[in-house]
Write a protein that holds these residues in place. Structure first.
Motif, PDB file in Angstrom:
ATOM      1  N   GLN A 146     -28.521 -52.932 -12.633  1.00 18.75           N
ATOM      2  CA  GLN A 146     -28.657 -51.550 -12.173  1.00 18.75           C
ATOM      3  C   GLN A 146     -29.142 -50.618 -13.279  1.00 18.75           C
ATOM      4  N   GLY A 147     -29.442 -51.178 -14.453  1.00 19.51           N
ATOM      5  CA  GLY A 147     -29.949 -50.373 -15.554  1.00 19.51           C
ATOM      6  C   GLY A 147     -28.887 -49.695 -16.381  1.00 19.51           C
ATOM      7  N   ARG A 148     -27.634 -50.132 -16.246  1.00 15.74           N
ATOM      8  CA  ARG A 148     -26.567 -49.533 -17.047  1.00 15.74           C
ATOM      9  C   ARG A 148     -26.401 -50.309 -18.347  1.00 15.74           C
ATOM     10  N   PRO A 149     -26.231 -49.609 -19.483  1.00 15.38           N
ATOM     11  CA  PRO A 149     -26.117 -50.300 -20.765  1.00 15.38           C
ATOM     12  C   PRO A 149     -24.803 -51.065 -20.881  1.00 15.38           C
ATOM     13  N   GLN A 150     -24.904 -52.293 -21.395  1.00 14.13           N
ATOM     14  CA  GLN A 150     -23.725 -53.144 -21.595  1.00 14.13           C
ATOM     15  C   GLN A 150     -23.239 -52.958 -23.035  1.00 14.13           C
ATOM     16  N   ILE A 151     -22.736 -51.772 -23.307  1.00 13.68           N
ATOM     17  CA  ILE A 151     -22.447 -51.372 -24.682  1.00 13.68           C
ATOM     18  C   ILE A 151     -21.349 -52.233 -25.300  1.00 13.68           C
ATOM     19  N   ARG A 152     -20.256 -52.403 -24.598  1.00 11.74           N
ATOM     20  CA  ARG A 152     -19.127 -53.155 -25.163  1.00 11.74           C
ATOM     21  C   ARG A 152     -19.523 -54.603 -25.448  1.00 11.74           C
ATOM     22  N   HIS A 153     -20.178 -55.244 -24.477  1.00 14.79           N
ATOM     23  CA  HIS A 153     -20.605 -56.638 -24.675  1.00 14.79           C
ATOM     24  C   HIS A 153     -21.505 -56.770 -25.891  1.00 14.79           C
ATOM     25  N   GLY A 162     -24.577 -61.742 -34.284  1.00 10.54           N
ATOM     26  CA  GLY A 162     -25.946 -61.300 -34.495  1.00 10.54           C
ATOM     27  C   GLY A 162     -26.330 -60.933 -35.910  1.00 10.54           C
ATOM     28  N   ARG A 163     -25.395 -61.010 -36.873  1.00 11.37           N
ATOM     29  CA  ARG A 163     -25.687 -60.421 -38.180  1.00 11.37           C
ATOM     30  C   ARG A 163     -25.807 -61.419 -39.326  1.00 11.37           C
ATOM     31  N   HIS A 164     -25.170 -62.577 -39.213  1.00  7.12           N
ATOM     32  CA  HIS A 164     -25.090 -63.479 -40.348  1.00  7.12           C
ATOM     33  C   HIS A 164     -25.434 -64.911 -39.946  1.00  7.12           C
ATOM     34  N   ARG A 165     -25.533 -65.758 -40.960  1.00 10.43           N
ATOM     35  CA  ARG A 165     -25.821 -67.177 -40.715  1.00 10.43           C
ATOM     36  C   ARG A 165     -24.705 -67.827 -39.914  1.00 10.43           C
ATOM     37  N   ARG A 166     -23.477 -67.430 -40.176  1.00  6.34           N
ATOM     38  CA  ARG A 166     -22.328 -67.972 -39.452  1.00  6.34           C
ATOM     39  C   ARG A 166     -21.659 -66.862 -38.657  1.00  6.34           C
ATOM     40  N   SER A 167     -21.100 -67.201 -37.526  1.00  4.37           N
ATOM     41  CA  SER A 167     -20.407 -66.212 -36.705  1.00  4.37           C
ATOM     42  C   SER A 167     -19.199 -65.664 -37.449  1.00  4.37           C
ATOM     43  N   GLN A 168     -18.931 -64.386 -37.222  1.00  9.89           N
ATOM     44  CA  GLN A 168     -17.836 -63.692 -37.876  1.00  9.89           C
ATOM     45  C   GLN A 168     -16.672 -63.501 -36.905  1.00  9.89           C
ATOM     46  N   PRO A 169     -15.471 -63.217 -37.416  1.00 12.57           N
ATOM     47  CA  PRO A 169     -14.346 -62.933 -36.506  1.00 12.57           C
ATOM     48  C   PRO A 169     -14.673 -61.736 -35.621  1.00 12.57           C
ATOM     49  N   PRO A 170     -14.198 -61.740 -34.384  1.00 16.64           N
ATOM     50  CA  PRO A 170     -14.487 -60.605 -33.494  1.00 16.64           C
ATOM     51  C   PRO A 170     -13.827 -59.332 -33.989  1.00 16.64           C
ATOM     52  N   LEU A 171     -14.379 -58.211 -33.573  1.00 16.87           N
ATOM     53  CA  LEU A 171     -13.766 -56.927 -33.900  1.00 16.87           C
ATOM     54  C   LEU A 171     -12.383 -56.810 -33.270  1.00 16.87           C
ATOM     55  N   PRO A 172     -11.403 -56.238 -33.968  1.00 15.95           N
ATOM     56  CA  PRO A 172     -10.125 -55.945 -33.310  1.00 15.95           C
ATOM     57  C   PRO A 172     -10.368 -55.016 -32.124  1.00 15.95           C
ATOM     58  N   PRO A 173      -9.603 -55.153 -31.054  1.00 14.73           N
ATOM     59  CA  PRO A 173      -9.834 -54.318 -29.864  1.00 14.73           C
ATOM     60  C   PRO A 173      -9.888 -52.834 -30.150  1.00 14.73           C
ATOM     61  N   ASP A 177     -13.077 -50.501 -29.408  1.00 16.71           N
ATOM     62  CA  ASP A 177     -12.959 -49.284 -28.592  1.00 16.71           C
ATOM     63  C   ASP A 177     -13.556 -48.081 -29.321  1.00 16.71           C
ATOM     64  N   ARG A 178     -13.275 -47.972 -30.622  1.00 18.65           N
ATOM     65  CA  ARG A 178     -13.767 -46.841 -31.416  1.00 18.65           C
ATOM     66  C   ARG A 178     -15.292 -46.843 -31.456  1.00 18.65           C
ATOM     67  N   ARG A 179     -15.879 -48.023 -31.662  1.00 13.49           N
ATOM     68  CA  ARG A 179     -17.329 -48.102 -31.758  1.00 13.49           C
ATOM     69  C   ARG A 179     -17.999 -47.849 -30.405  1.00 13.49           C
ATOM     70  N   VAL A 180     -17.383 -48.323 -29.350  1.00 14.59           N
ATOM     71  CA  VAL A 180     -17.918 -48.055 -28.014  1.00 14.59           C
ATOM     72  C   VAL A 180     -17.929 -46.543 -27.750  1.00 14.59           C
ATOM     73  N   ALA A 181     -16.839 -45.872 -28.119  1.00 19.42           N
ATOM     74  CA  ALA A 181     -16.761 -44.417 -27.920  1.00 19.42           C
ATOM     75  C   ALA A 181     -17.832 -43.708 -28.747  1.00 19.42           C
ATOM     76  N   GLN A 182     -18.047 -44.158 -29.979  1.00 24.78           N
ATOM     77  CA  GLN A 182     -19.084 -43.567 -30.818  1.00 24.78           C
ATOM     78  C   GLN A 182     -20.466 -43.767 -30.208  1.00 24.78           C
ATOM     79  N   ALA A 183     -20.720 -44.970 -29.689  1.00 25.59           N
ATOM     80  CA  ALA A 183     -22.022 -45.262 -29.101  1.00 25.59           C
ATOM     81  C   ALA A 183     -22.275 -44.410 -27.869  1.00 25.59           C
TER      82      ALA A 183
END
Length: 332
Positions: A146-153, A162-173, A177-183
């Motif tokens: 529907q054209g809605r941004p999948q910001i959290r995903h 997406g940033r390094h040669r090896r996967s990093q630990p996930p962000l704490p919830p 949440d803070r980064r999603v709100a900023q975005a």
């Protein structure tokens, strides 16, 4: 008896970049399966051994810039060129074995791109493609149908994978949440400028949000190879998977059921999982479909629908209530 570990494997991209992976071999191979992944070839042993049990050698290769493979990691940027070079190498190394491209999510993208790279005026050297919950391209991961941004995903995936040669630990919830709100407040690109991401990461992040959606008919229309697409009713790529199957110019078979991006392994309801298992799970689709293509597999009565020249598009649907597969021909 101790099973042999995956053997180290090397081939090179067109620019000479070493692309490495692991190949699990069987005693009497009747085919070769290739998986190209950003999620660590070593974590795919169970998948590789399931293919060995079917009679296939299985190569799982780390894509450029990830884990064993050298070069710069730039999601969705090199998979056509690198995939084509890999297949040319493998067709020589494993001459005479039919080649099957297999992958889920990003690895489904790499499978499609590799097939595209080796498609020319003659017959394709690829015998079959199996794409599970396919991520067709960057735009498909960034925006829903529907054209809605999948910001959290996207913030979560980019931080982790997406940033390094090896996967990093996930962000704490709480931080996610803070980064999603900023975005949402500042914009997805503007907010990321304050997350200490590298310039190369930011270049990929900007490209993600400006990418155009893939038109499967124009991008993959010349690939004359049978395609099996497996999706899930609750997968966020389900609409894209259906678009791919409908647009495929060669025979395509679509299979779906009551699961999400994690496929059957992600189903939490025990009763539902039991019904899916009783129906044979996805094996009940994959093995008969392979056999119907003349490849090592296990024939089943339902695959007669695949032989109808007038119906190149077919599908199987697992009903969650009855726990039974339904197989049918479909219109384009």
């Amino acid at each position: 008896m101790t099973e042999e570990p995956g053997r180290e494997h090397l081939c090179r991209g067109g620019d000479g970049t070493p692309l490495r992976g692991l190949v699990w071999e069987c005693a009497k191979p009747e085919g070769l399966v290739v998986v190209r992944t950003p999620y660590d070839a070593g974590r795919h042993e169970a998948t590789a051994r399931s293919w060995n049990a079917r009679g296939y050698h299985c190569l799982v290769q780390d894509v450029r810039g990830r884990y064993r493979s050298e070069g710069d990691w730039c999601p969705f940027s090199y998979e056509e060129e690198d995939g084509g070079q890999v297949l040319v190498h493998l067709l020589d190394e494993f001459a005479g074995l039919p080649l099957v491209l297999f992958g889920a999510s990003y690895a489904a993208h790499t499978a499609l791109e590799a097939a595209r790279a080796v498609t020319g005026n003659g017959a394709s050297p690829v015998s079959a493609i199996i794409a599970l919950v396919p991520a067709l391209g960057p735009a498909e991961t960034a925006w829903d149908p529907q054209g809605r941004p999948q910001i959290r995903h996207r913030i979560g995936w980019w931080h982790e994978h997406g940033r390094h040669r090896r996967s990093q630990p996930p962000l704490p919830p709480s931080e996610l949440d803070r980064r999603v709100a900023q975005a949402r407040e500042r914009g997805v690109v503007e907010a990321a400028e304050h997350w200490d991401w590298s310039p190369s990461t930011m270049t990929g992040w900007r490209r993600l949000w400006s990418a155009r959606r893939v038109d499967p008919a124009s991008r993959y229309g010349r690939i004359d190879v049978p395609l099996l697409v497996i999706s899930g009713d609750d997968d966020f790529f389900d609409d894209d998977a259906r678009r791919l199957a409908r647009a495929w110019s060669a025979p395509s078979h679509f299979a779906g059921g009551p699961w999400g991006h994690g496929l059957v392994g992600g189903v939490a309801d025990r009763s539902l999982r039991s019904r899916i298992a009783a129906a044979g799970g996805l094996t009940r689709i994959i093995d008969p479909w392979l056999a119907a293509q003349g490849l090592p597999g296990a024939p089943a009565e339902w695959t007669g629908i695949l032989a109808a020249a007038s119906a190149p598009h077919t599908r199987s649907t697992l009903d969650s209530a009855s726990g039974a597969w339904r197989h049918e021909r479909t219109s384009p």
